[in-house]
Design a protein around this motif. Structure first.
Motif, short mmCIF file in Angstrom:
data_model
loop_
_atom_site.label_atom_id
_atom_site.label_comp_id
_atom_site.label_asym_id
_atom_site.label_seq_id
_atom_site.Cartn_x
_atom_site.Cartn_y
_atom_site.Cartn_z
N GLY A 116 0.79 -1.24 -0.11
CA GLY A 116 0.01 -0.09 -0.10
C GLY A 116 0.87 1.25 0.03
O GLY A 116 0.58 2.19 -0.80
N GLY A 149 -11.26 -14.32 0.88
CA GLY A 149 -10.21 -13.47 1.08
C GLY A 149 -8.80 -13.94 1.42
O GLY A 149 -7.95 -13.47 1.91
N HIS A 167 -8.80 -9.35 1.32
CA HIS A 167 -9.69 -8.17 1.55
C HIS A 167 -9.03 -6.99 2.31
O HIS A 167 -9.06 -5.77 1.92
CB HIS A 167 -10.72 -8.39 2.80
CG HIS A 167 -11.56 -9.58 2.21
ND1 HIS A 167 -12.24 -10.51 3.11
CD2 HIS A 167 -11.85 -10.00 1.08
CE1 HIS A 167 -12.99 -11.52 2.20
NE2 HIS A 167 -12.80 -11.16 1.08
N GLU A 168 -7.89 -7.38 3.14
CA GLU A 168 -6.89 -6.20 3.62
C GLU A 168 -6.17 -5.49 2.47
O GLU A 168 -6.17 -4.34 2.43
CB GLU A 168 -6.09 -6.68 4.57
CG GLU A 168 -6.67 -7.18 5.84
CD GLU A 168 -5.71 -8.20 6.81
OE1 GLU A 168 -4.67 -7.80 6.59
OE2 GLU A 168 -6.28 -8.83 7.60
N VAL A 170 -6.79 -5.59 -0.82
CA VAL A 170 -7.65 -4.56 -1.67
C VAL A 170 -8.07 -3.42 -1.07
O VAL A 170 -8.29 -2.38 -1.58
CB VAL A 170 -9.13 -5.45 -2.08
CG1 VAL A 170 -10.33 -4.66 -2.83
CG2 VAL A 170 -8.52 -6.79 -2.89
N SER A 171 -8.43 -3.30 0.29
CA SER A 171 -8.91 -2.27 1.22
C SER A 171 -7.89 -1.37 0.88
O SER A 171 -7.75 -0.07 0.91
CB SER A 171 -9.19 -2.37 2.53
OG SER A 171 -10.41 -3.28 2.55
N ALA A 172 -6.51 -1.68 1.12
CA ALA A 172 -5.28 -0.85 1.23
C ALA A 172 -4.98 0.01 -0.11
O ALA A 172 -4.45 0.79 -0.09
CB ALA A 172 -4.01 -1.56 1.51
N ALA A 174 -7.60 0.30 -2.54
CA ALA A 174 -9.05 0.69 -3.44
C ALA A 174 -9.41 2.10 -2.47
O ALA A 174 -10.63 2.58 -2.66
CB ALA A 174 -9.94 -0.33 -3.30
N GLY A 175 -8.72 2.39 -1.53
CA GLY A 175 -9.15 3.78 -0.71
C GLY A 175 -9.65 4.88 -1.84
O GLY A 175 -10.55 5.75 -1.25
N ASP A 179 -10.43 0.42 -9.04
CA ASP A 179 -10.76 -0.87 -9.00
C ASP A 179 -9.51 -1.77 -8.95
O ASP A 179 -8.70 -1.55 -9.44
CB ASP A 179 -11.75 -1.03 -10.33
CG ASP A 179 -11.84 -2.43 -10.77
OD1 ASP A 179 -13.04 -2.83 -10.26
OD2 ASP A 179 -11.05 -3.24 -11.36
#
Length: 390
Positions: A116, A149, A167-168, A170-172, A174-175, A179
């Motif tokens: 990230g 995930g 999931h972590e 993607v979250s890091a 996609a903030g 996509d």
């Protein structure tokens, strides 16, 4: 209909380069007024820009249009055991920022944070705000499982098989609204070589990556083939020799144990090749004519031919592209592989070295992200104004 006309005009400019309104009309079959309105809409939404005027032919000079490469940007990420590679590209695929750094992470959480942070630095170094990144594609060893995930079959990345880690990640990434897709690295290697490298224009191909582990990316009719569960190409699990009890859960898999980098070095040591301290040394010595090293390389080629013969019997690919730290030695591996294959299968596919080297996964990530981003920027910015709006 208005949106369809916009899309047709934009695809013409992206696929064939800059053009005047009459040229676009001739190429698309749309009327000049329809093309003119589509260009006006696209220009207002930042998807098309003018580049000057054409002086060709009689009469007034015509305005020349091109697709705007900076209407959006994409990020490609290659997560390797030792190195992280990140690139930022515009919508034409031109790299505007690049970052390579060592992967020293000893946990999945640390790797998520590192990826990230590295992506954020690469985006900033390109002079972009986070929201200007439309699509991000990440290449990783193993089989991504978005539902759980997690990433299956990724033992070389500590903790990477932990439930929820995907999931972590993607979250890091996609903030800011990007996509995000996580894809197997061998799959992206195949996509990269098909888009820019040794497999350009080849519709049925296999990309065999051999290094610390073994992976395979498959393209059928020019499209990535993942299988029902995303595990197509996980050839490390292919049986090789007698199967011990519990082989289904064995890590590494049978073929990986027999033919990955550590196996090459083990074979060299078993023959008394004391000068080799790594698989790379074995191939270096083989090029220099060392007989023991040549023997190890030929045995490795026979093992890889076994893998290829099994896949070829099912897919009948036109081309086998070799990549990875071991597979990159196609100059030594290809010919003995062909000999071994000729004795077992009726049609031997071409076997070539990948042309993109260590950047193959990154190139595949960028190519995949571009396919998504070009649609997203149109959907988000290229639609005609709602009825009644100015």
């Amino acid at each position: 209909m208005r949106a369809l006309n916009q899309r047709l005009v934009l695809e013409r400019l992206r696929g064939h380069g800059e053009a005047t309104r009459p040229q676009i009309a001739a190429d698309t079959g749309l009327s000049k007024p329809t093309v003119g309105q589509a260009l006006l809409d696209l220009e207002q939404h930042g998807l098309v820009r003018t580049t000057g005027r054409s002086l060709a032919g009689p009469g007034r000079a015509a305005v020349v249009y091109r697709a705007a490469p900076d209407a959006g940007h994409v990020v490609g990420v290659d997560i390797g055991r030792r190195v992280l590679r990140i690139a930022v590209a515009d919508l034409e695929g031109s790299i505007v920022a690049r970052l390579d750094e060592p992967n020293r992470c000893r946990s999945a959480s640390a790797l998520v944070r590192t990826v990230g942070g590295s992506v954020a630095r690469a985006v900033a170094s390109a002079g972009l705000a986070p929201h200007e990144v439309v699509s991000t594609v990440v290449g990783t060893p193993g089989v991504p499982d978005p539902a759980a995930g997690t990433v299956h079959r990724a033992p070389n990345l500590p903790g990477w098989e932990r439930r929820g880690v995907l999931h972590e990640l993607v979250s890091a990434l996609a903030g800011a609204g990007s996509d995000v897709v996580v894809e197997n690295d061998a799959n992206l290697c195949a996509v990269g070589e098909h888009a820019l490298g040794a497999a350009l224009g080849v519709d049925v191909l296999v990309c065999l990556t051999v290094g610390t582990g073994i992976g395979m990316g498959l393209l059928v009719d020019g499209k990535l083939f993942r299988g029902a569960h995303g595990a197509a190409g996980e050839i490390a699990d292919l049986p090789y020799g007698p199967l011990p009890s519990g082989a289904g859960a064995r890590r590494p898999g049978p073929i990986e144990s027999a033919a990955a980098g550590h196996a090459v070095l083990a074979a060299a040591r078993s023959l008394g090749l004391a000068k080799a301290r790594s698989a790379k040394d074995v191939f270096r010595l083989a090029r220099a004519g060392d007989e023991l090293a040549v023997r190890v390389v030929e045995e490795e080629a026979e093992k890889l031919a076994y893998v290829v013969s099994a896949v070829t019997a099912v897919l009948d690919p036109r081309l086998i592209v070799l990549g990875g730290g071991i597979g990159g030695n196609a100059d030594l591996l290809a010919e003995p592989m062909r000999r071994a294959l000729a004795a077992t299968i009726p049609a031997v596919p071409d076997i070539v070295a990948g042309q993109l080297g260590e950047d193959a996964v990154l190139a595949g990530a960028i190519a995949t992200a571009l396919g998504t981003a070009r649609e997203l920027v149109f959907d988000r910015r290229g639609l005609p104004p709602a009825a009644g709006s100015a």
